[in-house]
Design a protein around this motif. Structure first.
Motif, PDB file in Angstrom:
ATOM      1  N   ARG A  74       0.942  -1.221  -0.117  1.00 34.18           N
ATOM      2  CA  ARG A  74      -0.133  -0.106  -0.040  1.00 34.18           C
ATOM      3  C   ARG A  74       0.787   1.426  -0.120  1.00 34.18           C
ATOM      4  O   ARG A  74       0.530   2.119  -0.736  1.00 34.18           O
ATOM      5  CB  ARG A  74      -0.999  -0.170   1.060  1.00 34.18           C
ATOM      6  N   ASP A  75       1.807   1.273   0.888  1.00 44.22           N
ATOM      7  CA  ASP A  75       2.809   2.372   1.067  1.00 44.22           C
ATOM      8  C   ASP A  75       3.425   2.846  -0.516  1.00 44.22           C
ATOM      9  O   ASP A  75       3.389   4.029  -1.031  1.00 44.22           O
ATOM     10  CB  ASP A  75       3.620   2.484   1.942  1.00 44.22           C
ATOM     11  N   ARG A 119       2.680   6.057  -3.006  1.00 42.15           N
ATOM     12  CA  ARG A 119       3.941   7.014  -3.271  1.00 42.15           C
ATOM     13  C   ARG A 119       4.201   6.856  -5.202  1.00 42.15           C
ATOM     14  O   ARG A 119       4.361   8.039  -5.530  1.00 42.15           O
ATOM     15  CB  ARG A 119       5.366   6.250  -2.939  1.00 42.15           C
TER      16      ARG A 119
END
Length: 368
Positions: A234-235, A239
């Motif tokens: 997810r992170d 980004r």
């Protein structure tokens, strides 16, 4: 003048041929006589005469010796000339007259030979002309015969077609008589009401129909496997904003997907309690080389994968078929079977070369 008979081979008259042979033999005899006369009139030297007398005159040897011995009355030697004068014997007038007659006869025979040669050449030309005319006539006859053969062949073909048509007409008359004698059967028409289509929002069971064979499409299973990867990455996805990947295979298919991270507005963030949403932008199923498929008869048997998945599905599940142009007959067979199993059926026709894919912008299935 009698008419000359035409023939393929050149024929010569026997009388003319014998005349020509006799003339040639006569010419040869005359030439031999002339050569003998000329040889007899040639000058003879004393030396040759003496040699001839010594060789041929055997009955008078004494005369020869006396002629050859020196005369006693001449005591002084006689000087022989360096070039002895030849002894010339003049020809007789009878031989000269005979030679002139022979030469005149030779000239006459030459004239006759030239005339005979001209006649032979003319006859040869006439024979060649006749031969050419015969050849042309034969070619014309062959052409006419070939055309006659073609006409006969066409006539035979026409007669054959006419006979076939007559036979067909007789058979048709017999069929008509039989049809008039027999009461026509009553045909029962089965009519099915066309079901109304409705948009599918519930569960779906997907199958691909290609090459007249059916295969299960594990779309829901692959999406379920994708969700843990979305949470895990997810992170990084937030980004980058987009992520492409691949998952599977499951049941002979793997999925190529595209994920997108989109930031929400302030109002949407307050309502949903998050600032970013992650969506499955698109997906596409790709078959594995070892994909197992079933024919229509195999699919509806007790051990068929198609029948097993229908029996495991809930009653409100929609059976969606992704159908390629070569499998419409299989679709009708499986559609009829699914109707008997009380399932709603949806169809998604696809052209050749287009894969099985989906996106949020796509349409939902319409079931019947």
């Amino acid at each position: 003048m009698s008419r000359r008979r035409n023939s393929d081979d050149i024929e010569f008259g026997s009388d003319s041929f014998l005349d020509i042979v006799a003339n040639i033999v006569g010419i040869l005899i005359i030439l031999i006589v002339v050569a003998g006369i000329k040889a007899g009139t040639a000058p003879i030297s004393a030396e040759k005469l003496s040699e001839y007398l010594r060789t041929h005159v055997k009955s008078e040897p004494d005369k020869i010796e006396q002629a050859a011995a020196p005369q006693p009355a001449a005591p002084q030697p006689i000087k022989a000339p360096s070039h002895p004068e030849p002894l010339v014997i003049p020809p007789s007038p009878a031989l000269l007259q005979r030679a002139d007659a022979l030469q005149a006869e030779i000239a006459s025979l030459d004239s006759q030979a030239r005339a005979a040669t001209g006649e032979i050449e003319k006859t040869s030309r006439d024979e060649q002309a006749d031969s050419q005319a015969i050849t042309q006539l034969r070619q014309a006859i062959d052409t006419e015969a070939a055309e006659l053969g073609r006409d006969k062949t066409q006539l035979a073909e026409t007669e054959s077609r006419l006979a076939a048509k007559k036979t067909g007409l007789l058979q048709l008359e017999v069929d008509v008589q039989k049809a008039e004698a027999v009461k026509p059967p009553v045909t029962t028409l089965q009519h099915k009401l066309t079901p109304l289509g409705r948009e599918i929002n519930g569960k779906e069971l997907h199958f691909r129909l290609l090459n007249n064979r059916v295969a299960f499409l594990p779309i829901e299973e692959l999406i379920q496997r994708l969700r843990p990867q979305i949470l895990h990455n997810r992170d990084q996805l937030i980004r980058n904003g987009i992520q492409r990947g691949e998952i599977g295979p499951v049941a002979g298919f793997h999925m190529e997907y595209v994920l997108e991270a989109r930031r929400l507005s302030a109002m949407a963030e307050l309502r949903q309690g998050m600032s970013v949403t992650i969506n499955l932008a698109s997906w596409k199923l790709v078959a594995e080389p070892d994909l197992e498929t079933e024919s229509g008869d195999e699919a509806v048997k007790q051990r068929g994968d198609f029948l097993r998945r229908l029996r495991d599905a809930d009653g409100d599940t929609t059976i969606t078929f992704w159908v390629y142009p070569d499998s419409y007959a299989l679709y009708r067979q499986l559609q009829e079977f699914a109707y008997h199993e009380n399932f709603t059926v949806a169809a998604r026709p696809l052209p050749f070369g287009v894969g099985i894919s989906g996106s949020p912008q796509g349409s939902r299935s319409s079931g019947q």
